[in-house]
Design a protein around this motif. Structure first.
Motif, PDB file in Angstrom:
ATOM      1  N   ARG A  13       0.849  -1.199   0.000  1.00 53.25           N
ATOM      2  CA  ARG A  13       0.000   0.000   0.000  1.00 53.25           C
ATOM      3  C   ARG A  13       0.883   1.247   0.000  1.00 53.25           C
ATOM      4  NH1 ARG A  13      -3.376  -3.697   2.905  1.00 53.25           N
ATOM      5  NH2 ARG A  13      -5.592  -3.384   2.482  1.00 53.25           N
ATOM      6  N   PRO A  14       0.352   2.357  -0.453  1.00 46.77           N
ATOM      7  CA  PRO A  14       1.143   3.595  -0.449  1.00 46.77           C
ATOM      8  C   PRO A  14       1.331   4.144   0.967  1.00 46.77           C
ATOM      9  CG  PRO A  14      -1.094   4.030  -1.219  1.00 46.77           C
ATOM     10  CD  PRO A  14      -0.972   2.536  -1.079  1.00 46.77           C
ATOM     11  N   ARG A  15       2.241   5.083   1.125  1.00 45.24           N
ATOM     12  CA  ARG A  15       2.472   5.692   2.426  1.00 45.24           C
ATOM     13  C   ARG A  15       1.178   6.292   2.978  1.00 45.24           C
ATOM     14  NH1 ARG A  15       6.431  10.629   4.274  1.00 45.24           N
ATOM     15  NH2 ARG A  15       7.654  10.011   2.449  1.00 45.24           N
ATOM     16  N   GLY A  16       0.889   6.062   4.250  1.00 48.08           N
ATOM     17  CA  GLY A  16      -0.315   6.609   4.862  1.00 48.08           C
ATOM     18  C   GLY A  16      -0.976   5.580   5.768  1.00 48.08           C
ATOM     19  N   PHE A  17      -2.175   5.922   6.230  1.00 47.62           N
ATOM     20  CA  PHE A  17      -2.927   5.049   7.132  1.00 47.62           C
ATOM     21  C   PHE A  17      -4.067   4.383   6.371  1.00 47.62           C
ATOM     22  CE2 PHE A  17      -0.697   7.955   9.891  1.00 47.62           C
ATOM     23  CZ  PHE A  17      -0.320   7.159  10.955  1.00 47.62           C
ATOM     24  N   ILE A  43       2.909  -6.658  13.834  1.00 47.80           N
ATOM     25  CA  ILE A  43       3.479  -6.468  12.496  1.00 47.80           C
ATOM     26  C   ILE A  43       4.988  -6.678  12.575  1.00 47.80           C
ATOM     27  CG2 ILE A  43       3.758  -3.940  12.637  1.00 47.80           C
ATOM     28  CD1 ILE A  43       2.535  -3.935   9.704  1.00 47.80           C
ATOM     29  N   GLN A  44       5.497  -7.542  11.689  1.00 46.08           N
ATOM     30  CA  GLN A  44       6.913  -7.946  11.773  1.00 46.08           C
ATOM     31  C   GLN A  44       7.840  -7.010  10.998  1.00 46.08           C
ATOM     32  OE1 GLN A  44       6.703 -12.160  10.503  1.00 46.08           O
ATOM     33  NE2 GLN A  44       7.544 -12.619  12.521  1.00 46.08           N
ATOM     34  N   HIS A  45       7.625  -5.707  11.121  1.00 45.10           N
ATOM     35  CA  HIS A  45       8.409  -4.738  10.357  1.00 45.10           C
ATOM     36  C   HIS A  45       8.723  -3.527  11.231  1.00 45.10           C
ATOM     37  CE1 HIS A  45       7.333  -6.964   6.688  1.00 45.10           C
ATOM     38  NE2 HIS A  45       6.181  -7.150   7.305  1.00 45.10           N
ATOM     39  N   THR A  46       9.747  -2.771  10.821  1.00 47.13           N
ATOM     40  CA  THR A  46      10.179  -1.627  11.636  1.00 47.13           C
ATOM     41  C   THR A  46       9.909  -0.288  10.955  1.00 47.13           C
ATOM     42  OG1 THR A  46      12.406  -1.708  10.712  1.00 47.13           O
ATOM     43  CG2 THR A  46      12.004  -3.024  12.708  1.00 47.13           C
ATOM     44  N   SER A  47       9.155  -0.324   9.853  1.00 46.09           N
ATOM     45  CA  SER A  47       8.790   0.927   9.195  1.00 46.09           C
ATOM     46  C   SER A  47       7.305   0.933   8.843  1.00 46.09           C
ATOM     47  CB  SER A  47       9.644   1.151   7.945  1.00 46.09           C
ATOM     48  OG  SER A  47       9.574   0.034   7.083  1.00 46.09           O
ATOM     49  N   ALA A  48       6.536   0.155   9.593  1.00 43.84           N
ATOM     50  CA  ALA A  48       5.081   0.119   9.474  1.00 43.84           C
ATOM     51  C   ALA A  48       4.545  -0.094  10.883  1.00 43.84           C
ATOM     52  CB  ALA A  48       4.633  -1.002   8.551  1.00 43.84           C
ATOM     53  N   TRP A 116     -16.976   3.333  16.772  1.00 47.07           N
ATOM     54  CA  TRP A 116     -16.229   4.135  15.801  1.00 47.07           C
ATOM     55  C   TRP A 116     -14.792   3.683  15.647  1.00 47.07           C
ATOM     56  CZ3 TRP A 116     -19.516   6.788  13.076  1.00 47.07           C
ATOM     57  CH2 TRP A 116     -20.717   7.203  13.679  1.00 47.07           C
ATOM     58  N   GLN A 117     -14.465   2.521  16.215  1.00 49.69           N
ATOM     59  CA  GLN A 117     -13.068   2.087  16.152  1.00 49.69           C
ATOM     60  C   GLN A 117     -12.788   1.094  15.030  1.00 49.69           C
ATOM     61  OE1 GLN A 117     -12.673   0.695  20.290  1.00 49.69           O
ATOM     62  NE2 GLN A 117     -11.148   2.299  20.615  1.00 49.69           N
ATOM     63  N   GLY A 118     -11.640   1.254  14.404  1.00 47.66           N
ATOM     64  CA  GLY A 118     -11.164   0.304  13.408  1.00 47.66           C
ATOM     65  C   GLY A 118      -9.657   0.156  13.547  1.00 47.66           C
ATOM     66  N   ILE A 119      -9.094  -0.831  12.866  1.00 46.72           N
ATOM     67  CA  ILE A 119      -7.652  -1.073  12.926  1.00 46.72           C
ATOM     68  C   ILE A 119      -6.983  -0.453  11.705  1.00 46.72           C
ATOM     69  CG2 ILE A 119      -5.840  -2.822  13.050  1.00 46.72           C
ATOM     70  CD1 ILE A 119      -7.931  -4.735  14.241  1.00 46.72           C
ATOM     71  N   TYR A 120      -5.941   0.355  11.975  1.00 51.83           N
ATOM     72  CA  TYR A 120      -5.185   0.993  10.892  1.00 51.83           C
ATOM     73  C   TYR A 120      -3.844   0.280  10.703  1.00 51.83           C
ATOM     74  CZ  TYR A 120      -7.870   5.453  11.370  1.00 51.83           C
ATOM     75  OH  TYR A 120      -8.829   6.435  11.432  1.00 51.83           O
ATOM     76  N   LEU A 121      -3.509   0.031   9.454  1.00 53.66           N
ATOM     77  CA  LEU A 121      -2.122  -0.215   9.088  1.00 53.66           C
ATOM     78  C   LEU A 121      -1.488   1.141   8.827  1.00 53.66           C
ATOM     79  CD1 LEU A 121       0.344  -1.854   7.929  1.00 53.66           C
ATOM     80  CD2 LEU A 121      -0.812  -1.713   5.703  1.00 53.66           C
ATOM     81  N   GLY A 122      -0.407   1.435   9.517  1.00 53.47           N
ATOM     82  CA  GLY A 122       0.388   2.621   9.190  1.00 53.47           C
ATOM     83  C   GLY A 122       1.520   2.186   8.275  1.00 53.47           C
ATOM     84  N   GLU A 123       1.470   2.614   7.037  1.00 53.73           N
ATOM     85  CA  GLU A 123       2.560   2.312   6.090  1.00 53.73           C
ATOM     86  C   GLU A 123       3.422   3.578   6.017  1.00 53.73           C
ATOM     87  OE1 GLU A 123       5.282   1.226   4.337  1.00 53.73           O
ATOM     88  OE2 GLU A 123       3.848  -0.427   4.058  1.00 53.73           O
ATOM     89  N   HIS A 124       4.656   3.472   6.473  1.00 49.59           N
ATOM     90  CA  HIS A 124       5.470   4.683   6.599  1.00 49.59           C
ATOM     91  C   HIS A 124       6.558   4.808   5.543  1.00 49.59           C
ATOM     92  CE1 HIS A 124       3.099   5.139  10.105  1.00 49.59           C
ATOM     93  NE2 HIS A 124       3.598   4.074  10.686  1.00 49.59           N
ATOM     94  N   ARG A 125       6.694   3.806   4.677  1.00 47.78           N
ATOM     95  CA  ARG A 125       7.606   3.918   3.529  1.00 47.78           C
ATOM     96  C   ARG A 125       6.805   4.283   2.285  1.00 47.78           C
ATOM     97  NH1 ARG A 125      12.773   1.708   3.714  1.00 47.78           N
ATOM     98  NH2 ARG A 125      13.017   3.340   2.122  1.00 47.78           N
ATOM     99  N   GLU A 127       7.435   2.931  -0.631  1.00 50.29           N
ATOM    100  CA  GLU A 127       7.199   1.632  -1.284  1.00 50.29           C
ATOM    101  C   GLU A 127       7.578   0.518  -0.320  1.00 50.29           C
ATOM    102  OE1 GLU A 127       7.991   1.224  -5.368  1.00 50.29           O
ATOM    103  OE2 GLU A 127       8.409   3.356  -5.671  1.00 50.29           O
ATOM    104  N   GLY A 128       6.737   0.330   0.682  1.00 47.93           N
ATOM    105  CA  GLY A 128       7.051  -0.609   1.752  1.00 47.93           C
ATOM    106  C   GLY A 128       6.868  -2.065   1.367  1.00 47.93           C
ATOM    107  N   GLY A 129       6.107  -2.310   0.315  1.00 45.33           N
ATOM    108  CA  GLY A 129       5.846  -3.693  -0.093  1.00 45.33           C
ATOM    109  C   GLY A 129       4.817  -4.365   0.804  1.00 45.33           C
ATOM    110  N   ALA A 130       4.674  -5.689   0.634  1.00 44.22           N
ATOM    111  CA  ALA A 130       3.723  -6.448   1.446  1.00 44.22           C
ATOM    112  C   ALA A 130       4.199  -6.477   2.898  1.00 44.22           C
ATOM    113  CB  ALA A 130       3.575  -7.869   0.903  1.00 44.22           C
ATOM    114  N   ARG A 131       3.256  -6.586   3.828  1.00 48.57           N
ATOM    115  CA  ARG A 131       3.575  -6.546   5.261  1.00 48.57           C
ATOM    116  C   ARG A 131       2.952  -7.746   5.950  1.00 48.57           C
ATOM    117  NH1 ARG A 131       7.651  -2.893   5.987  1.00 48.57           N
ATOM    118  NH2 ARG A 131       7.094  -0.774   5.374  1.00 48.57           N
ATOM    119  N   THR A 132       3.717  -8.408   6.814  1.00 47.48           N
ATOM    120  CA  THR A 132       3.229  -9.597   7.507  1.00 47.48           C
ATOM    121  C   THR A 132       2.750  -9.249   8.917  1.00 47.48           C
ATOM    122  OG1 THR A 132       4.734 -11.025   6.286  1.00 47.48           O
ATOM    123  CG2 THR A 132       3.857 -11.898   8.351  1.00 47.48           C
TER     124      THR A 132
END
Lengths: 140, 140, 140
Positions: A13-17, A43-48, A116-125, A127-132
């Motif tokens: 996904r692109p950078r953003g929430f 999340i097994q990543h250090t930039s998401a 009103w709650q949902g879960i956000y993926l924060g993609e901070h790169r 081009e971060g690619g797929a995230r596990t």
């Protein structure tokens, strides 16, 4: 008492929430078997990152992204870790501020999120690619 | 091994950080039955938060509030989500930074907090109203 | 199903972020007995923190420290809690932003960290002294 663990690979996904509640829940149909318990998402990543916030107006996700981009500027002179691109070290700061995991109560086979709650993926790169994400359910 | 889940409705409070440890603990007398375990506290809102910090000097809570009000300014031109008031989008950012839940170890029937630790409700709206917290205990 | 709880005293470290994964894991050899579960790490202090981030380039830890030192300035005029030194109230803010605990999934007797993930101690005082972390393992 039971434990269940699964993992899911979130598409690039692109950078953003990004709102990913239904995608994550669909990965663990076993959730329905728990009367009470906890659901842990890691999340097994250090930039998401993962966090919980508003599930309705998409402007909230855009505004969050704009605030974080201003709070953690690219190209700051005090950043030394620059070999992987100007968006990389800010992504480490953002994922540190937001966290790699969230824990949500389970009640009657569902996540006990507020209306009103949902879960956000924060993609901070850019081009971060797929995230596990590893999902661990425990309860009874 | 046991699971226990309860919820508590915290009375309306003004914007800022409020020490709520004893109120939360009083809602789960079952805590005394756990020799070892985890206590999870989850707030079902997107403009309030839970965190752990200093339980003594109230100036710490005031200073925290002042820092957050400066870090996340009201009326920033890059905020588009403004229909619910100028304190609303900053409240979403603050609750994102602070988080909707905390997990604290249980030892010998009590929360294993450090000497100076207490649980804060972060109320990020001017008039947020009552707030619901789900408490989940697990252990043996 | 089992529960195991231990604590570890981390030696005094200077202000900044420190990689402590192997020290924490060495404190719980019982981890090897869990096929699936969760590992919870809780620091019993209000001016230090735990978080997960990059385990390779030490510049990431230095840059994180520099970003936090700029985001939470010492000696700000709106800080009233100053009796314990100019680094004290900023340390409370930083530990609030970062959090007192982390939860990491267990799989096949090991922490299911991503390839590049490690556990950081955030020491936010200049002379914070030794720090106590409570580790709680649950699973089967």
């Amino acid at each position: 008492m039971q434990w269940h663990q699964a993992h899911i690979r979130l598409k690039p996904r692109p950078r953003g929430f990004h709102l990913v509640t239904s995608e994550l829940v669909a990965a663990v149909p076993e959730l329905a078997r728990f009367r009470v318990g906890l659901a842990h998402f890691f999340i097994q990543h250090t930039s998401a990152s993962l966090n919980v916030n508003e599930n309705a107006d998409p402007d909230v996700r855009g505004d969050l992204g704009r605030w974080f981009d201003r709070a953690v500027p690219e190209g700051a002179s005090y950043f030394h870790h620059t070999a992987e691109g100007s968006d990389d070290m800010p992504a480490h700061v953002k994922s540190t501020l937001l966290g790699a995991s969230i824990t949500i109560p389970i009640r009657d086979g569902r996540l006990a999120l507020g209306t009103w709650q949902g879960i956000y993926l924060g993609e901070h790169r850019d081009e971060g690619g797929a995230r596990t994400v590893i999902i661990t359910l425990s309860g009874e």
